[in-house]
Design a protein around this motif. Structure first.
Motif, PDB file in Angstrom:
ATOM      1  N   ALA A  82      35.548  36.155  43.190  1.00 33.10           N
ATOM      2  CA  ALA A  82      35.592  37.200  42.163  1.00 33.10           C
ATOM      3  C   ALA A  82      36.635  38.219  42.604  1.00 33.10           C
ATOM      4  O   ALA A  82      36.637  38.646  43.760  1.00 33.10           O
ATOM      5  N   ASP A 100      39.151  41.778  41.604  1.00 32.55           N
ATOM      6  CA  ASP A 100      39.413  42.955  40.785  1.00 32.55           C
ATOM      7  C   ASP A 100      40.914  43.007  40.496  1.00 32.55           C
ATOM      8  O   ASP A 100      41.708  43.364  41.367  1.00 32.55           O
ATOM      9  N   GLY A 156      28.430  37.979  35.818  1.00 31.17           N
ATOM     10  CA  GLY A 156      29.062  38.966  36.712  1.00 31.17           C
ATOM     11  C   GLY A 156      28.356  39.147  38.038  1.00 31.17           C
ATOM     12  O   GLY A 156      28.642  40.099  38.758  1.00 31.17           O
ATOM     13  N   LYS A 157      27.437  38.252  38.379  1.00 29.80           N
ATOM     14  CA  LYS A 157      26.828  38.321  39.729  1.00 29.80           C
ATOM     15  C   LYS A 157      27.676  37.480  40.667  1.00 29.80           C
ATOM     16  O   LYS A 157      28.036  36.340  40.352  1.00 29.80           O
ATOM     17  N   THR A 158      27.984  38.030  41.823  1.00 37.22           N
ATOM     18  CA  THR A 158      28.882  37.345  42.760  1.00 37.22           C
ATOM     19  C   THR A 158      28.461  35.906  43.033  1.00 37.22           C
ATOM     20  O   THR A 158      29.304  35.025  43.136  1.00 37.22           O
ATOM     21  N   TYR A 203      32.998  45.314  44.129  1.00 37.87           N
ATOM     22  CA  TYR A 203      33.861  44.825  45.213  1.00 37.87           C
ATOM     23  C   TYR A 203      35.220  44.404  44.664  1.00 37.87           C
ATOM     24  O   TYR A 203      35.323  43.966  43.528  1.00 37.87           O
ATOM     25  N   HIS A 204      36.243  44.520  45.486  1.00 40.15           N
ATOM     26  CA  HIS A 204      37.573  44.068  45.062  1.00 40.15           C
ATOM     27  C   HIS A 204      37.715  42.554  45.210  1.00 40.15           C
ATOM     28  O   HIS A 204      38.456  41.924  44.473  1.00 40.15           O
ATOM     29  N   LYS A 220      26.887  42.824  42.721  1.00 43.69           N
ATOM     30  CA  LYS A 220      27.554  42.736  41.415  1.00 43.69           C
ATOM     31  C   LYS A 220      29.049  42.737  41.660  1.00 43.69           C
ATOM     32  O   LYS A 220      29.574  43.564  42.418  1.00 43.69           O
ATOM     33  N   THR A 221      29.749  41.834  40.995  1.00 42.75           N
ATOM     34  CA  THR A 221      31.186  41.688  41.247  1.00 42.75           C
ATOM     35  C   THR A 221      31.940  43.011  41.138  1.00 42.75           C
ATOM     36  O   THR A 221      32.854  43.263  41.914  1.00 42.75           O
ATOM     37  N   GLU A 222      31.543  43.850  40.183  1.00 43.51           N
ATOM     38  CA  GLU A 222      32.355  45.034  39.917  1.00 43.51           C
ATOM     39  C   GLU A 222      32.348  46.068  41.042  1.00 43.51           C
ATOM     40  O   GLU A 222      33.172  46.975  41.048  1.00 43.51           O
ATOM     41  N   HIS A 258      37.526  40.697  37.102  1.00 41.51           N
ATOM     42  CA  HIS A 258      37.050  41.966  36.534  1.00 41.51           C
ATOM     43  C   HIS A 258      38.066  43.058  36.854  1.00 41.51           C
ATOM     44  O   HIS A 258      39.031  42.818  37.598  1.00 41.51           O
TER      45      HIS A 258
END
Lengths: 202, 202
Positions: free
Chosen positions: B178, B180, B170-172, A175-176, A171-173, B125
């Protein structure tokens, strides 16, 4: 400047090679199978068992394990072999991170080191065709189709990550930075990550 | 050189501002509310309805809608207002992408343009504290807590994306990059994306 780079990756994405190149570029220590061996020594487990367990948890299949055991996030259960391995692994990763600048591949290091402000957490993924070609080039043809091998490895890493961290793998959140190596190319991934590591404040 | 940049983003992450800056840096067209208005004109829907529908689907709540309607991925159902809007939106995004180099924010553009090789799909994100502060600074205090507003918006975007694309928001693996923004900073995000857009082959 980020002192620790954790690299999580889909099987076959080239994330491990990218991690090694980042360590070279930055002059950082690199931990992967070395880490495994260190855990093996300390716990008295056989290294080949640990290599598996790092991804798959205990002796039997991680799927049957995860289904039949409450996660460590639940309460009211005793420590088993997988938890013991996890506790040891967590301690070693924490110590290595304190020892000096480094790149750590896999082993839920992003989660274990989540309270440090000097970590850059990276996820490398790639499309199935790229990964299938790469694992056949690297590891040869097997009885199972490349697609099946990818699916099984991904499922195992995902279940393992969920079991130990309570989070969704990939899930993207979490990882940076997440990068698709099949579209960007490995060297571009190395370049982006090393630049960000250098430029981002800890 | 990638000709199309699609930017998906968590509410409050600053993804929209980052997208606008990328368009400036690259000298690309930028589509966001303009796109909404164009759809509104063509379909005869009221623009404010479309702005909502772009994220929330039809007149009633998207959650109740998604639960009571089979997804367009199912077969054997008639086209309703949301599907009509989706078909129009898809056609317009496809046409804009053919018109020339551009940055497109939201609207499942990553999915709609998935067969093009000259798209770079980006997801922005940020952590909750950063987003909560940002939405209060930008849109002011409301009756609902910032945390609640974030949760509701994220849930709506996620359900909408799933409904129309069949994919997890939101899945890589749905994005090439992606980032932050709360850790990297907006300007670093702009820099990384514009560099990649320039350097990556179409």
């Amino acid at each position: 400047m980020k002192k620790i780079i954790t690299v999580s990756r889909q099987f076959g994405s080239g994330g491990r090679s990218i991690a090694r190149r980042i360590a070279e570029e930055l002059g950082y220590d690199y931990y992967d199978s070395e880490l495994t061996n260190k855990v093996a020594e300390e716990t008295g487990f056989d290294p080949s068992y640990i290599a598996d367990a790092g991804e798959y948890a205990p002796g039997r299949s991680i799927l049957s394990y995860a289904l039949s055991n409450p996660s460590p996030h639940s309460t009211g259960r005793h420590m088993n072999a997988a938890d013991y391995l996890w506790a040891t692994q967590s301690r070693i990763i924490t110590e290595l991170a304190e020892k000096g600048n480094c790149v750590i591949v896999g082993r839920c290091a992003d989660y274990i080191l989540r309270d440090r402000k000097d970590c850059l957490n990276v996820f490398i993924h790639a499309d199935d065709a790229y990964r299938a070609k790469r694992i056949v080039d690297l590891y040869g043809v097997r009885d199972k189709s490349p697609q099946k091998r990818l699916e099984e490895k991904d499922a195992k890493r995902s279940v393992n990550y969920k079991y130990f961290t309570g989070r969704e793998w990939g899930k993207t959140e979490n990882y940076h930075i997440a990068l698709d190596s099949s579209v960007l190319g490995s060297e571009t991934c190395v370049k982006i990550i090393t630049e960000i590591a250098k430029e981002t404040e800890s």
